[in-house]
Every structure is written in structure tokens, then in C-alpha cells.
Design a protein around this motif. Structure first.
Motif, PDB file in Angstrom:
ATOM      1  N   LEU A   2       0.704  -1.120  -0.208  1.00 48.74           N
ATOM      2  CA  LEU A   2       0.050  -0.001  -0.054  1.00 48.74           C
ATOM      3  C   LEU A   2       0.806   1.273   0.067  1.00 48.74           C
ATOM      4  CD1 LEU A   2      -2.930   1.080   0.364  1.00 48.74           C
ATOM      5  CD2 LEU A   2      -2.416   1.218   2.753  1.00 48.74           C
ATOM      6  N   ASP A   3       0.557   2.339  -0.919  1.00 49.48           N
ATOM      7  CA  ASP A   3       1.094   3.365  -0.790  1.00 49.48           C
ATOM      8  C   ASP A   3       0.276   4.373  -0.412  1.00 49.48           C
ATOM      9  OD1 ASP A   3       2.566   5.780  -1.440  1.00 49.48           O
ATOM     10  OD2 ASP A   3       2.892   5.447  -3.598  1.00 49.48           O
ATOM     11  N   VAL A   4       0.710   4.795   1.100  1.00 46.16           N
ATOM     12  CA  VAL A   4      -0.415   5.621   1.609  1.00 46.16           C
ATOM     13  C   VAL A   4      -0.241   6.962   1.120  1.00 46.16           C
ATOM     14  CG1 VAL A   4      -0.618   4.297   3.594  1.00 46.16           C
ATOM     15  CG2 VAL A   4       1.266   5.919   3.678  1.00 46.16           C
ATOM     16  N   THR A   5       0.997   7.392   0.732  1.00 46.74           N
ATOM     17  CA  THR A   5       1.038   8.762   0.126  1.00 46.74           C
ATOM     18  C   THR A   5       0.085   8.986  -0.974  1.00 46.74           C
ATOM     19  OG1 THR A   5       2.959   8.213  -1.570  1.00 46.74           O
ATOM     20  CG2 THR A   5       3.540   8.610   0.994  1.00 46.74           C
ATOM     21  N   ASP A 112     -15.760  -2.455  15.271  1.00 42.02           N
ATOM     22  CA  ASP A 112     -14.532  -1.508  14.855  1.00 42.02           C
ATOM     23  C   ASP A 112     -15.029  -0.393  13.669  1.00 42.02           C
ATOM     24  OD1 ASP A 112     -14.406  -3.026  11.920  1.00 42.02           O
ATOM     25  OD2 ASP A 112     -14.359  -4.859  13.537  1.00 42.02           O
ATOM     26  N   ALA A 113     -16.406  -0.604  13.540  1.00 44.09           N
ATOM     27  CA  ALA A 113     -16.798   0.041  12.246  1.00 44.09           C
ATOM     28  C   ALA A 113     -16.824   1.681  12.609  1.00 44.09           C
ATOM     29  CB  ALA A 113     -17.913  -0.398  11.668  1.00 44.09           C
ATOM     30  N   LEU A 114     -17.586   1.846  13.638  1.00 42.70           N
ATOM     31  CA  LEU A 114     -17.925   3.190  14.125  1.00 42.70           C
ATOM     32  C   LEU A 114     -16.633   3.997  14.502  1.00 42.70           C
ATOM     33  CD1 LEU A 114     -20.127   5.397  14.305  1.00 42.70           C
ATOM     34  CD2 LEU A 114     -20.452   4.918  16.656  1.00 42.70           C
ATOM     35  N   PRO A 115     -15.765   3.309  15.355  1.00 43.19           N
ATOM     36  CA  PRO A 115     -14.522   4.206  15.616  1.00 43.19           C
ATOM     37  C   PRO A 115     -13.596   4.574  14.320  1.00 43.19           C
ATOM     38  CG  PRO A 115     -14.915   2.612  17.128  1.00 43.19           C
ATOM     39  CD  PRO A 115     -15.850   2.371  16.067  1.00 43.19           C
ATOM     40  N   ALA A 116     -13.607   3.370  13.532  1.00 43.47           N
ATOM     41  CA  ALA A 116     -12.842   3.735  12.217  1.00 43.47           C
ATOM     42  C   ALA A 116     -13.351   4.779  11.368  1.00 43.47           C
ATOM     43  CB  ALA A 116     -12.700   2.406  11.320  1.00 43.47           C
ATOM     44  N   LEU A 117     -14.710   4.760  11.132  1.00 43.17           N
ATOM     45  CA  LEU A 117     -15.316   5.827  10.521  1.00 43.17           C
ATOM     46  C   LEU A 117     -14.981   7.216  10.895  1.00 43.17           C
ATOM     47  CD1 LEU A 117     -18.891   4.175   9.400  1.00 43.17           C
ATOM     48  CD2 LEU A 117     -16.991   4.556   7.986  1.00 43.17           C
ATOM     49  N   GLU A 118     -15.154   7.373  12.177  1.00 44.34           N
ATOM     50  CA  GLU A 118     -15.045   8.494  12.721  1.00 44.34           C
ATOM     51  C   GLU A 118     -13.818   9.049  12.695  1.00 44.34           C
ATOM     52  OE1 GLU A 118     -16.310   7.532  16.783  1.00 44.34           O
ATOM     53  OE2 GLU A 118     -18.398   8.337  16.621  1.00 44.34           O
ATOM     54  N   ALA A 121     -13.191   9.568   8.664  1.00 40.94           N
ATOM     55  CA  ALA A 121     -13.887  10.921   7.991  1.00 40.94           C
ATOM     56  C   ALA A 121     -13.053  12.103   8.470  1.00 40.94           C
ATOM     57  CB  ALA A 121     -15.113  10.926   8.559  1.00 40.94           C
ATOM     58  N   GLN A 122     -12.157  12.180   9.480  1.00 41.75           N
ATOM     59  CA  GLN A 122     -11.653  13.442   9.679  1.00 41.75           C
ATOM     60  C   GLN A 122     -10.116  13.624   8.715  1.00 41.75           C
ATOM     61  OE1 GLN A 122     -10.701  13.118  13.996  1.00 41.75           O
ATOM     62  NE2 GLN A 122     -12.666  13.119  14.501  1.00 41.75           N
ATOM     63  N   ARG A 123      -9.887  12.399   8.344  1.00 44.38           N
ATOM     64  CA  ARG A 123      -8.602  12.526   7.296  1.00 44.38           C
ATOM     65  C   ARG A 123      -8.852  12.634   6.006  1.00 44.38           C
ATOM     66  NH1 ARG A 123      -4.174  10.446   9.510  1.00 44.38           N
ATOM     67  NH2 ARG A 123      -3.196  11.431   7.615  1.00 44.38           N
ATOM     68  N   PHE A 124      -9.958  12.086   5.527  1.00 45.27           N
ATOM     69  CA  PHE A 124     -10.029  11.679   3.999  1.00 45.27           C
ATOM     70  C   PHE A 124     -11.880  12.049   3.648  1.00 45.27           C
ATOM     71  CE2 PHE A 124      -6.928   8.934   5.104  1.00 45.27           C
ATOM     72  CZ  PHE A 124      -5.845   9.035   4.257  1.00 45.27           C
ATOM     73  N   PRO A 125     -12.099  12.479   2.482  1.00 47.65           N
ATOM     74  CA  PRO A 125     -13.344  12.306   1.771  1.00 47.65           C
ATOM     75  C   PRO A 125     -13.634  10.940   1.821  1.00 47.65           C
ATOM     76  CG  PRO A 125     -12.036  13.086   0.216  1.00 47.65           C
ATOM     77  CD  PRO A 125     -11.252  13.056   1.510  1.00 47.65           C
ATOM     78  N   LEU A 126     -14.819  10.468   2.354  1.00 49.02           N
ATOM     79  CA  LEU A 126     -15.286   8.936   2.175  1.00 49.02           C
ATOM     80  C   LEU A 126     -16.653   9.161   1.059  1.00 49.02           C
ATOM     81  CD1 LEU A 126     -15.251   7.889   5.989  1.00 49.02           C
ATOM     82  CD2 LEU A 126     -13.402   7.841   4.373  1.00 49.02           C
ATOM     83  N   LEU A 222     -11.472  -3.266  10.713  1.00 47.55           N
ATOM     84  CA  LEU A 222     -11.150  -2.064  10.176  1.00 47.55           C
ATOM     85  C   LEU A 222     -10.237  -1.029  11.138  1.00 47.55           C
ATOM     86  CD1 LEU A 222     -14.866  -1.108   8.872  1.00 47.55           C
ATOM     87  CD2 LEU A 222     -12.919  -1.577   7.830  1.00 47.55           C
ATOM     88  N   GLY A 223     -10.407  -1.472  12.141  1.00 45.10           N
ATOM     89  CA  GLY A 223      -9.366  -0.951  13.254  1.00 45.10           C
ATOM     90  C   GLY A 223      -8.016  -0.784  12.781  1.00 45.10           C
ATOM     91  N   GLU A 224      -7.522  -1.805  11.998  1.00 45.81           N
ATOM     92  CA  GLU A 224      -6.380  -1.847  11.100  1.00 45.81           C
ATOM     93  C   GLU A 224      -6.267  -0.790  10.078  1.00 45.81           C
ATOM     94  OE1 GLU A 224      -5.741  -5.974  10.020  1.00 45.81           O
ATOM     95  OE2 GLU A 224      -5.235  -6.596  11.857  1.00 45.81           O
ATOM     96  N   LEU A 225      -7.178  -0.463   9.506  1.00 43.18           N
ATOM     97  CA  LEU A 225      -7.492   0.590   8.595  1.00 43.18           C
ATOM     98  C   LEU A 225      -7.080   1.757   9.061  1.00 43.18           C
ATOM     99  CD1 LEU A 225      -7.796   1.536   5.539  1.00 43.18           C
ATOM    100  CD2 LEU A 225     -10.456   1.527   6.208  1.00 43.18           C
ATOM    101  N   ALA A 226      -7.754   2.196  10.285  1.00 36.72           N
ATOM    102  CA  ALA A 226      -7.833   3.328  11.107  1.00 36.72           C
ATOM    103  C   ALA A 226      -6.274   3.691  11.503  1.00 36.72           C
ATOM    104  CB  ALA A 226      -8.650   3.409  12.006  1.00 36.72           C
ATOM    105  N   ASP A 227      -5.691   2.458  11.800  1.00 39.43           N
ATOM    106  CA  ASP A 227      -4.298   2.691  12.298  1.00 39.43           C
ATOM    107  C   ASP A 227      -3.448   3.073  11.359  1.00 39.43           C
ATOM    108  OD1 ASP A 227      -5.226   1.931  14.835  1.00 39.43           O
ATOM    109  OD2 ASP A 227      -4.490  -0.197  14.480  1.00 39.43           O
ATOM    110  N   LEU A 228      -3.667   2.796   9.790  1.00 40.02           N
ATOM    111  CA  LEU A 228      -2.647   2.972   9.056  1.00 40.02           C
ATOM    112  C   LEU A 228      -2.426   4.661   8.747  1.00 40.02           C
ATOM    113  CD1 LEU A 228      -3.793   0.524   6.166  1.00 40.02           C
ATOM    114  CD2 LEU A 228      -1.738   0.373   7.394  1.00 40.02           C
ATOM    115  N   PHE A 229      -3.394   5.267   9.440  1.00 40.55           N
ATOM    116  CA  PHE A 229      -3.402   6.970   9.141  1.00 40.55           C
ATOM    117  C   PHE A 229      -3.480   7.375  10.678  1.00 40.55           C
ATOM    118  CE2 PHE A 229      -5.863   4.663   5.481  1.00 40.55           C
ATOM    119  CZ  PHE A 229      -4.918   5.136   4.832  1.00 40.55           C
TER     120      PHE A 229
END
Length: 230
Positions: A2-5, A112-118, A121-126, A222-229
Motif C-alpha cells: 500500500l502506498d499511503v502517500t 470496529d466500524a464506528l471508531p474507524a469511520l469517525e 472521515a476526519q482525514r479523508f473524504p469518504l 477496520l481498526g487496522e485501517l484506521a491505524d494506517l493513518f
């Protein structure tokens, strides 16, 4: 890898990514059946027969290919056909469907869904991309999403690359700048990759990856997704 940049936006599948779908559908079908018992008892008897329901679904698939991407219409017209065959008033199909549909929107999110969405959504348009008929507004998640793209409204479903391109366009980014997240290896991951996006596979049940082409990242939740950012 994954290229997070590169990531400027995230698209998300809904059913079985943010919530488990089959407990929701089974509960909605029970509520519909209870309504039929009281309002259309002959049709309720018909709906109690697995073979009769299977025949109605097969009929709809064969005779209404125009409804392929509209699960709401398939469900509504199946109810209408059942009412007709049972000698009930087919005009009650709209009311019966709304009973089912309202319950279908009462989802129970994965923990894990709601914490990840919160966080996301502060970092990216979803943007949501779904072949199903969940309504993010009625589900209660509209505040997290900049846009929602459904196969029913768009006329084409995943894995067709066009629905992914439409999602990128809805939030004014290029496909290569989008990370798509979903649970289905074919519909979500291959579809997104073929549209030029990066893709993340949500593999909650530890399944084996079935394709030669690989996702950029595999997530147990999805917690792992949030942790990436973070």
C-alpha cells in the motif's frame, strides 16, 4: 504494498464491511412475514414455502433482467407476484416492501466500524459503493460520507470499473488516488484494482485469497485501517 502517500480519498463497501448483512436480512424477512400473517395471510403461507420462494426468485431473475442491479425492486416485485399468486391484493406490495425495507436499515455495526469511520472521515473524504440497497442516511451514517454510489441508482454494479470511477468522480479525485475497502475479493478488490484504485480486503474470517491479482493490504478488521493513518 500500500502506498499511503497516494491516498486522497477512501471508498467503502457497506454490507459485510461495516455490518453483517445476513442477520439483518433474516430479521427483516421475519418482520415482513409477521406483517403478512396479519394483513395478507394467504401470501404469508406462500412465503413460508422455501420452494415457492425459490421459484419466485428464479422467475424474477429470468423475466426481469432489467432489475438486476435494483435489489429493492426485485424484492418489491417478488412480493407483488406472491400476493397475486396467493389471491391477495398486489397493490399491498408497496406497503409490505416498506415494512421489510425499514427493518433492513436497522443494522448492527461491527464493533470496529464506528471508531474507524469517525477517524477516517476526519482525514479523508469518504464515499460508499454498494450493490445492495442500504441507505446510509436511514442507517445513520450519512454524516461520514461525502457521497454514496449504489448499483440501483447508477445502473451498473461492482465489479464493473465504471461504478468505481463514478465514486471517484463524485468526490473530485482521480481513481489512482482512492483506496477502496471491501469484504468481497471479486466485487470489491478486483473491481477496484481494475478501475486503477488501490484496494484493501477486509478478511474477518481468515479466508484464503482466491485470485492471482493481490490487494495492496489485507485487514482483519477496520481498526487496522484506521491505524494506517494515525
Amino acid at each position: 504494498m500500500l502506498d499511503v502517500t497516494r491516498i486522497k480519498a477512501i471508498s467503502l463497501d457497506l454490507d459485510d464491511t461495516l455490518w453483517p448483512i445476513w442477520p439483518t436480512i433474516e430479521r427483516a424477512e421475519r418482520v415482513l412475514h409477521d406483517w403478512m400473517v396479519h394483513n395478507t395471510p394467504m401470501a404469508a403461507t406462500l412465503f413460508s414455502s422455501p420452494s415457492a420462494l425459490r421459484e419466485i426468485r428464479d422467475y424474477m431473475s429470468t423475466n426481469r433482467p432489467d432489475l438486476r442491479y435494483d435489489l429493492s425492486a426485485v424484492r418489491r416485485e417478488s412480493i407483488r407476484l406472491a400476493l397475486y399468486r396467493a389471491g391477495e391484493n398486489p397493490l399491498l406490495a408497496e406497503e409490505a416492501f416498506e415494512v421489510f425495507f425499514a427493518e433492513r436499515q436497522r443494522v448492527t455495526l461491527f464493533d470496529d466500524a464506528l471508531p474507524a469511520l469517525e477517524h477516517l472521515a476526519q482525514r479523508f473524504p469518504l464515499v460508499s459503493i454498494s450493490n445492495g440497497n442500504a441507505d446510509v442516511g436511514r442507517v445513520g451514517l450519512a454524516r461520514f460520507f461525502r457521497a454514496s454510489i449504489s448499483a440501483r441508482e447508477f445502473g451498473v454494479g461492482k465489479p464493473d470499473p465504471r461504478i468505481f470511477l463514478a465514486a471517484a468522480g463524485a468526490i473530485d479525485v482521480q481513481p489512482e488516488d482512492v483506496l477502496h475497502i471491501g469484504d468481497d475479493a471479486t466485487l470489491d478488490v478486483l473491481g477496484a484494482l481494475n478501475a486503477g484504485m488501490q484496494a484493501g480486503w477486509v478478511n474477518r474470517a481468515d479466508h484464503l485469497w482466491p485470485h492471482e491479482l493481490q490487494p495492496q493490504v489485507t485487514l482483519a478488521h477496520l481498526g487496522e485501517l484506521a491505524d494506517l493513518f494515525r
